[in-house]
Every structure is written in C-alpha cells, then in structure tokens.
Design an enzyme around this catalytic site. Structure first.
Site, PDB file in Angstrom:
ATOM      1  N   LYS A 272       5.708  -1.609 -48.497  1.00  0.00           N
ATOM      2  CA  LYS A 272       5.751  -0.807 -49.693  1.00  0.00           C
ATOM      3  C   LYS A 272       7.113  -0.771 -50.022  1.00  0.00           C
ATOM      4  O   LYS A 272       8.000  -0.062 -49.286  1.00  0.00           O
ATOM      5  CB  LYS A 272       4.983   0.411 -49.789  1.00  0.00           C
ATOM      6  CG  LYS A 272       5.721   1.667 -50.406  1.00  0.00           C
ATOM      7  CD  LYS A 272       5.597   1.805 -51.699  1.00  0.00           C
ATOM      8  CE  LYS A 272       6.192   3.023 -52.310  1.00  0.00           C
ATOM      9  NZ  LYS A 272       7.277   2.562 -52.932  1.00  0.00           N
TER      10      LYS A 272
ATOM     11  N   GLU B 151      22.720  15.222 -45.367  1.00  0.00           N
ATOM     12  CA  GLU B 151      23.129  13.808 -45.816  1.00  0.00           C
ATOM     13  C   GLU B 151      23.311  13.617 -47.365  1.00  0.00           C
ATOM     14  O   GLU B 151      22.476  14.221 -47.948  1.00  0.00           O
ATOM     15  CB  GLU B 151      22.163  12.549 -45.284  1.00  0.00           C
ATOM     16  CG  GLU B 151      22.401  11.274 -45.839  1.00  0.00           C
ATOM     17  CD  GLU B 151      21.236  10.433 -45.277  1.00  0.00           C
ATOM     18  OE1 GLU B 151      20.402  10.661 -45.465  1.00  0.00           O
ATOM     19  OE2 GLU B 151      21.635   9.341 -44.787  1.00  0.00           O
TER      20      GLU B 151
ATOM     21  N   GLU C 103      13.240   5.314 -39.114  1.00  0.00           N
ATOM     22  CA  GLU C 103      14.793   5.155 -39.140  1.00  0.00           C
ATOM     23  C   GLU C 103      15.186   6.065 -40.320  1.00  0.00           C
ATOM     24  O   GLU C 103      14.807   5.569 -41.522  1.00  0.00           O
ATOM     25  CB  GLU C 103      14.876   3.354 -39.463  1.00  0.00           C
ATOM     26  CG  GLU C 103      14.508   2.645 -38.564  1.00  0.00           C
ATOM     27  CD  GLU C 103      15.685   2.499 -37.326  1.00  0.00           C
ATOM     28  OE1 GLU C 103      16.720   3.097 -37.262  1.00  0.00           O
ATOM     29  OE2 GLU C 103      14.826   2.093 -36.585  1.00  0.00           O
TER      30      GLU C 103
END
Ligand code: NAD
Length: 494
Positions: free
Chosen positions: A188, A398, A264
């Site tokens: 995906k 982030e 990840e």
C-alpha cells in the site's frame, strides 16, 4: 543524465494508474479515482485508483492463493534469484524515467531521487537476490539420539505500508527481503507517492514474478490501509511512516489476528558538534545538507543541532551560510539541491511549526516561510531556528520539513542528556577528534545509527531501524530476513 533528457521526460503526459492485483491492472471496484497533484506546480498530474475495502480484500486473497499454491515459495532459490536479478536490471534500465516520474509525483530533487530511488531500489533487490541462497538452516547441538533441525520458512502474506518520501527505496527495503524469502506481498503506497511503486511492480512481472505474489493497492490509508491492517489473512505488517499511524497498526493487529507489526517511524535526530571537531567548516556544510536535502523530508534528518557553547555563534553562522547557499526550487533541474515539499498540507504544517517555535522563544535566523509561490508549487526556504529550549516543540516533535532547531550545550554529559531527551531514537551524529569521546557518544546516544564526523552515510550492508518510539525491527542487511521468516524446529528421533 542531462537536462534536455529530463525536460523531455517531464513533458510526457502521465497515464492513469490502476491497482495491480493478481498480475493484472484493475480499477477500483466502484471505478473511483483520486487526483494526484504535482508538488512542482500544484497541478493535477494524473489519477490513481481510490481503493475500496473490496479491492484490498481481493489483493489479500490473491496474495494468499499465491502463497498457498507455492508458485513462488516453492521455486528453487536459484529461480527466485534469477527473477529478482532481472527485476533489478529492468529498474536500472528504466532508471531515469522512473526517477522523473517519482519527482513529478513527490517533489524530491532529481539528483537525489535518481540515486536514492531507482538506484538504491535496484541495489537492494540485487543484494537480497544474491543473498537468498546463502542463508542456511541450522543443526542444533542435541544429544546423539535425536537430530534437531532449525528451518527458516517464509511467514506467508506480508502487508507493506510505505510513506511518500523515497517510495522506491523504502519500498524495496521491504519488498526485496520479503520476496527473496518466498513470501507474497500486498503493498500500500502513500496517497502522494504511488506512481513509481506501481511501475516498479509492473517491472517485477515483466521480470517473471508470478501473478499474485506482489500486489499493489492505492488509495487512502484510512480505507485500504486499515483493511490491510485488520485482515485475518495477513501474517506480518511492515510499515514506514508516522508514529500516529504506527500506533493504529498495533491496534489493528490486536483487534484482528495478532499479526506481527514492524515499525520504522520518525525521528528527532541529534547532530552534536563539539568544539574539537576535526573540520568545523565541513561539519557546518554537512549539518545543512543532512537537514535540508529533500526539503527535510528524511526520517533520519539531522533536525536537532546541538552545538558546544564556545563555538555556537560562529558555527551557526556557517550553517546559515551553507543553508542560504543551497539552491531551492524546481526539483527537475539538475542544479536544484532542495526540491519541493510533498503536499500543501505538509507545507502548512511546516509553517505552523515555525510559528510555534517563535512563540516558544526560538529565533528564526534564516528562512521561515514559503517561497516561489508564483510557481503554484510547494516550496519552503531552509529554516534555522536558534535558542530552542530542550522542552520546546521544535526540540521534541518531528517536523518532517526543512526546519532546523539549534540548542547549545556546555559539557559532554549535557550533550548526551539533551540528545536522549526525546521519545525518539532513530539516528544521530557526534563531531569530535577525540577518539574516546567518539566511542562514548556512540554508546551513550540512544539511536539505531550513530555517525561520527559525518552524517547520513549508509549502504545496504548495515541495518536501519529505530529504538524507543522510532520503531522496532530493521530494514536492510541480512538482519532484515528475520522479519520475513519464521524459525521452525524439526525434532527427529534417530
Ligand atoms: P503516514 O503515517 O501519514 O503515512 C504512511 C503510510 O501509512 C501511507 O501509506 C498512508 O496511506 C498509510 N496510512 C495512513 N493512515 C493509515 C491508517 N489509518 N491505516 C493504515 N495505513 C495508514 O506517514 P507519512 O506522512 O507518509 O510519512 C512521513 C513519516 O514517515 C515521518 O514520520 C517519517 O519520519 C517517517 N519515516 C520513517 C522512516 C524510517 O525508516 N524510520 C523513513 C521514512 C519516513
């Protein structure tokens, strides 16, 4: 690679893309598509299928059927190797076309895209193709009257969900070891970076991969991604993307078949510069490059610059000079060093981060805003913010954009404390000529990879993975095989 060839490729109209299920190109079950806008100019580039739950279920069923009849896993390793090597060759043969298509889709500067996308994807596929017949099972040291064998078997159906930055490179990190070990895969791609992965999967079939072994379903994460995550027929989920989505995937696994989930995730990687660094001018250039290439949309971006107080002002001035010298703009120009931000949404988020950083006491010393608005594209000036307090949002969250936060430190202990003061643990660097300090920093900083006197270098032989909330499990190197294989014991009475 020359500008004329790139310009000719960029002028080509882009076909409408459908899913790739069971070796065939198929539209969404309800015929729906979604517009793909290019970050270069904000214009509609093409359409891709907006996948439905039924589409994803069909892809999973195709992958399951392919795994159960052993059409791929049952082939001799030498045969699987041949197909994968051919695949790598085809990717390389189409490298420039793939790179340009990818840049039009996601905005990465072409120089970097060519190396990091088709180049790295082909390299990764070749690495695992070469490795697949060199990984042996084991004979256990049992007593004489039994034989204990340890087999490594494919896990079955792998669901892979990938982000929009470096789709081919990150895609290959998952696909290559998964396919090398005989699994079937449903991939995906991200909504804003599907095109090259669809082309890459077509090339896999051209190379001889049997239908159903690799399926690609495009569409929204909340629809097709969720269906993949909740499937009772997917054995392992591998993911690169944000922490928020990673949490959802863990929930899906808990609510369905307890599939294993490897994540990840993001980072807030510290780049720590000591006054005794061997080459401060080089360190400043690398600090800027390590943060701003691909407009900061790099999971291991050196997004927190921690500088020893005694050199802080001079060093920051050098980083600012390097940042301002970087060419921002049209990512399909060979001299561009910082391309476009991937989406309008991401650009708005980057700008909000800058506002918050200022409200929290940070000083914007260069950049800070949108640029090149007249192009219609999504560009942002490389931005450096100083006086970032360790608890400020810019030090903790982030951005995934070209915004660098700078914080001074006085001692090695303080540098380590600051480096480890986030929930993340993906990458980091220390710049020092002191060998003992270099080794101490490598051990003390919580990260999947620590660089010394450099930033961001890597190749396929070493693992990449995060600790803490940067994830679990690794991509790359032979260690990645662990995610795609199960150990099975055979206990044989002699
Ligand atoms: P994202 O989490 O928004 O999307 C990643 C993928 O997840 C996309 O394919 C998306 O469609 C899918 N998704 C979204 N919602 C979903 C849901 N509810 N269920 C299932 N799938 C869903 O991340 P992004 O914005 O595309 O990528 C940026 C993030 O990726 C950053 O945090 C970055 O640090 C991280 N990243 C990490 C690495 C690494 O190796 N650690 C590498 C690159 C990027």
């Amino acid at each position: 690679m020359d500008q004329k060839t790139i310009d000719a490729l960029r002028a080509r109209p882009v076909e409408t893309f459908s899913h790739l299920i069971d070796g065939k190109s198929v539209p969404a079950s309800d015929g729906d598509t979604m517009d793909i806008r290019s970050p270069i100019d904000g214009q509609v580039l093409t359409q891709v299928a907006r996948g439905t739950t039924a589409d994803m279920e069909a892809a999973i069923a195709a992958a399951r059927a392919a795994f159960e009849d052993r059409r791929w896993a049952g082939q001799p390793p030498a045969m699987r190797k041949k197909v994968l090597l051919k695949w790598a060759e085809l990717i390389e043969a189409n490298a420039l076309e793939l790179a340009v298509l990818g840049v039009r889709d996601n905005g990465t500067e072409i120089g970097m895209a060519l190396k990091a996308e088709p180049g790295s994807a082909a390299g990764t596929i070749r690495y695992y193709a070469e490795a697949l017949d060199k990984v042996y099972g084991e004979i256990a040291p049992t007593s004489e009257e039994v034989l204990g064998l340890i087999h490594r078997e494919p896990v079955g159906v792998v669901g892979a969900i990938v982000p929009w930055n470096f789709p081919m490179m990150i895609g290959a990190w998952k696909l290559a070891p998964a396919l090398a070990t005989g699994n079937s895969v449903v991939l995906k791609p991200a909504e804003t970076a599907s095109l090259t992965l669809l082309r890459m999967a077509e090339l896999a079939h051209e190379a001889g991969l049997p239908p159903g072994v690799l399926n690609v379903v495009t569409g929204e994460g909340a629809v097709v991604g969720e269906t993949l995550g909740l499937s009772m027929d997917v054995d392992v989920l591998v993911f690169t993307g944000s922490g928020a989505t990673g949490r959802r995937l863990l929930e899906y696994a808990a609510r369905s078949n307890l599939k294993r989930v490897y994540l990840e995730l993001g980072g807030k990687s510290p780049n720590i510069v000591f006054a005794d660094a061997p080459n401060l001018a080089e360190a400043a250039k690398v600090a800027a490059g390590g943060m701003f290439r691909n407009a900061g949309q790099v999971c291991v971006a050196a997004s927190r610059l921690l500088v020893e107080a005694s050199i802080h002002d001079d060093f920051v001035a050098e980083v600012v000079k390097a940042a301002e010298a970087m060419q921002v703009g049209d990512p399909l120009r060979l001299d561009t060093q910082i391309g476009a931000v991937n989406s309008e949404v991401q650009l708005a988020q980057n700008l909000r981060f800058v506002e918050t950083a200022q409200a929290e006491g940070g000083q914007v010393v260069t950049g800070g805003g949108r640029i090149l608005e007249e192009t219609g594209g999504w560009y942002m000036a490389p931005t450096v913010v100083t006086d970032v307090r360790p608890e400020a949002s810019l030090a903790q969250q982030e951005v995934f954009g070209p915004v660098l936060g700078v914080t001074p430190f006085e001692t090695e202990e303080e540098a380590v404390r600051l480096a480890n003061a986030t929930v993340y643990g993906l990458a980091g660097a220390a710049w020092t000529a002191n060998l003992g300090r270099a080794h101490r920093m490598t051990r003390a900083v919580r990260a999947g990879v620590m660089h010394i006197n450099t930033y961001g270098g890597s190749d396929g032989t070493v693992p990449l993975g995060g600790v803490g909330q940067s994830g679990n499990g690794v991509d790359k190197s032979l260690h990645a095989f662990d995610k795609y294989t199960d150990l099975k014991t055979a206990w044989i009475k002699l």
